[in-house]
Design a protein around this motif. Structure first.
Motif, PDB file in Angstrom:
ATOM      1  N   PRO A   1       0.802  -1.219   0.000  1.00  0.00           N
ATOM      2  CA  PRO A   1       0.000   0.000   0.000  1.00  0.00           C
ATOM      3  C   PRO A   1       0.843   1.281   0.000  1.00  0.00           C
ATOM      4  N   VAL A   2       0.190   2.353  -0.406  1.00  0.00           N
ATOM      5  CA  VAL A   2       0.846   3.661  -0.445  1.00  0.00           C
ATOM      6  C   VAL A   2       1.397   4.007   0.941  1.00  0.00           C
ATOM      7  N   ASN A   3       2.697   4.319   0.991  1.00  0.00           N
ATOM      8  CA  ASN A   3       3.301   4.781   2.251  1.00  0.00           C
ATOM      9  C   ASN A   3       4.201   5.994   1.969  1.00  0.00           C
ATOM     10  N   LEU A   4       4.964   6.398   2.963  1.00  0.00           N
ATOM     11  CA  LEU A   4       5.831   7.575   2.829  1.00  0.00           C
ATOM     12  C   LEU A   4       6.785   7.438   1.639  1.00  0.00           C
ATOM     13  N   ASP A   5       7.401   6.262   1.489  1.00  0.00           N
ATOM     14  CA  ASP A   5       8.344   6.046   0.381  1.00  0.00           C
ATOM     15  C   ASP A   5       7.648   6.097  -0.976  1.00  0.00           C
ATOM     16  N   THR A   6       6.416   5.584  -1.017  1.00  0.00           N
ATOM     17  CA  THR A   6       5.663   5.613  -2.283  1.00  0.00           C
ATOM     18  C   THR A   6       5.444   7.065  -2.708  1.00  0.00           C
ATOM     19  N   ILE A   7       5.047   7.888  -1.742  1.00  0.00           N
ATOM     20  CA  ILE A   7       4.774   9.308  -2.058  1.00  0.00           C
ATOM     21  C   ILE A   7       6.056   9.973  -2.558  1.00  0.00           C
TER      22      ILE A   7
ATOM     23  N   ALA B   1       4.032  13.018   9.908  1.00  0.00           N
ATOM     24  CA  ALA B   1       3.287  14.277   9.820  1.00  0.00           C
ATOM     25  C   ALA B   1       3.452  14.884   8.425  1.00  0.00           C
ATOM     26  N   ASP B   2       4.668  14.784   7.862  1.00  0.00           N
ATOM     27  CA  ASP B   2       4.903  15.274   6.493  1.00  0.00           C
ATOM     28  C   ASP B   2       3.980  14.563   5.507  1.00  0.00           C
ATOM     29  N   ALA B   3       3.946  13.232   5.631  1.00  0.00           N
ATOM     30  CA  ALA B   3       3.172  12.434   4.678  1.00  0.00           C
ATOM     31  C   ALA B   3       1.683  12.730   4.820  1.00  0.00           C
ATOM     32  N   ALA B   4       1.233  12.810   6.070  1.00  0.00           N
ATOM     33  CA  ALA B   4      -0.192  13.086   6.301  1.00  0.00           C
ATOM     34  C   ALA B   4      -0.554  14.457   5.734  1.00  0.00           C
ATOM     35  N   GLY B   5       0.321  15.439   5.967  1.00  0.00           N
ATOM     36  CA  GLY B   5       0.077  16.800   5.469  1.00  0.00           C
ATOM     37  C   GLY B   5       0.063  16.822   3.950  1.00  0.00           C
ATOM     38  N   PHE B   6       1.004  16.095   3.342  1.00  0.00           N
ATOM     39  CA  PHE B   6       1.079  16.055   1.878  1.00  0.00           C
ATOM     40  C   PHE B   6      -0.207  15.469   1.298  1.00  0.00           C
ATOM     41  N   LEU B   7      -0.624  14.343   1.866  1.00  0.00           N
ATOM     42  CA  LEU B   7      -1.840  13.697   1.344  1.00  0.00           C
ATOM     43  C   LEU B   7      -3.067  14.582   1.557  1.00  0.00           C
ATOM     44  N   ARG B   8      -3.072  15.318   2.665  1.00  0.00           N
ATOM     45  CA  ARG B   8      -4.194  16.236   2.892  1.00  0.00           C
ATOM     46  C   ARG B   8      -4.235  17.298   1.787  1.00  0.00           C
TER      47      ARG B   8
END
Ligand code: UDP
Length: 380
Positions: free
Chosen positions: A99-105, A117-124
């Protein structure tokens, strides 16, 4: 005093085998039949000419949070811990964790995000504001945005189901979590993740090896067969049982293309998903699973999956279809109402209850229901 009786079980997959074993241990005499020439249902496996264990009907990776299910299975053989990992092949050939995770992004967007927090903010920021998602497409777009949805989910789902994401129920894609960290497990958080050390077919042999159980293979269910028994647990497709009189319950099926290779890479994954819009969805590299290489032949087997309608594949039913409008679940309920009129039969398993169930869910439901049935008989 318990009155013992003869039970017919249609289907030797996980539902049928769990019922059979539980009833046999409670003293019932059990006859299992299966139209196929092997036990194990869609979990069956075998060792092929390349010395590789192949799951006959696609990868079966056991995972559960339901400890009693795993405890029950462990009675019938040893299990080897295995954490499943999947990579999706990007259009440029790179392998992205799914599944999509920090490395995928980071990989897809060329970002250098470091924290959850970076990943959550980016996806938001990239997600589409949809207050009340009504289908798989809206769910994904509201969680991960258009780019990731269109890359990982849109073509795959079209190939897999023959339907658009917007036509599918969100529960189908919710099977994949979304991770903000670098955890690249396919089933993160599941307490028990393991494979039967000697394979699934051997596991089924052991489950069914009980003096009260008889198994007959290559035997079709014939209407009225249950009259020779006190009760029948039936895992065949419920619409087929009723002669499709209310209409068809559709299933997706898979054609398996076996490939032999003599060179291979060392990606840390046994399954690779395709993101392109061809007709294949994924490939399984069996030798990457523990205990799946039985002899060193210098060759490896890879299985490529091509989804299709079950009618185009000899009525091989693998996946019940769950659309966003719930039309097939409504039809199933109509069949279920018919089934409830039958005094001596209950429908079980993926095809009997028309649900996209994982192995552990089938076993859990079966263990609970068969226990209730046995207790009911004792009281009654
Ligand atoms: N899915 C997708 N792309 C992927 C993997 C999954 O679009 O790379 C969607 C697709 O609709 C699929 C569903 O998520 O049917 C569930 O995937 P899973 O891997 O759980 O399916 P299974 O292993 O049961 O075939």
């Amino acid at each position: 005093m318990v009155e013992m009786s003869r039970i017919l079980i249609v289907g030797a997959g996980f539902a049928g085998a769990t019922y059979a074993r539980s009833l046999a241990e409670a003293g019932y005499t059990v006859q299992v039949i299966d139209r196929r020439d092997h036990i194990g249902g869609n979990a069956a496996d075998f060792v092929d000419a390349n010395g590789v264990r192949v799951h006959r009907y696609g990868p079966h990776l056991f995972h559960t949070n339901t400890t009693p299910v795993f405890e029950w299975l462990r009675r019938f053989g040893t299990w080897t811990p295995y954490l499943h990992r999947v990579r999706a092949i990007l259009p440029d050939g790179r392998f992205a964790p799914l599944p999509v995770n920090l490395d995928t992004i980071n990989m897809v967007f060329g970002e250098t995000l470091r924290s959850e927090a970076d990943a959550a903010g980016f996806l938001r920021r990239v997600s589409v504001p949809i207050a009340d998602p009504r289908n798989a497409g809206e769910h994904l777009r509201s969680r991960i945005g258009d780019t990731l949805t269109d890359l990982f989910f849109r073509p795959y789902t079209r190939k897999m189901w023959g339907l658009e994401l917007e036509e599918m129920d969100a529960s189908v894609v919710k099977r994949l979590p979304i991770r903000f960290d670098t955890n690249d497990q396919y089933f993160p958080g599941d307490r028990h993740q393991a494979l039967p050390t000697e394979g699934y077919s051997k596991l089924f042999e052991t489950i069914l090896a009980h003096p009260n159980i008889t198994v007959a293979l290559s035997v079709d269910y014939v209407p009225g067969m249950e009259r020779d028994y006190d009760f029948c647990f039936n895992s065949m497709a419920i619409d087929e049982f009723f002669g499709y009189r209310l209409g068809d319950l559709p299933y997706r099926s898979l054609r398996f293309h076996q490939k032999t290779v003599t060179a291979w890479d060392d990606q840390p994954c046994s399954v690779r998903n395709y993101t392109d819009d061809g007709k294949f969805t994924r490939e399984a590299w069996w030798h990457c699973l523990p205990n799946h290489l039985h002899a060193e032949t210098g060759r490896r087997t890879i299985t490529v999956e091509e989804p299709c309608d079950y009618r185009e594949n000899d009525n091989e039913r693998y996946y019940p279809v769950k659309t966003a409008d719930g039309r097939y679940q409504a039809l199933y309920q109509d069949y279920r109402a018919l089934a409830e009129e039958l005094p001596n039969m209950a429908f079980i398993g993926r095809c009997g209850t028309y649900q996209y169930l994982d192995m552990d869910q089938v076993i859990n439901q079966s263990l609970l229901a068969v226990r209730r049935w046995i207790e009911g008989r004792r009281v009654g």
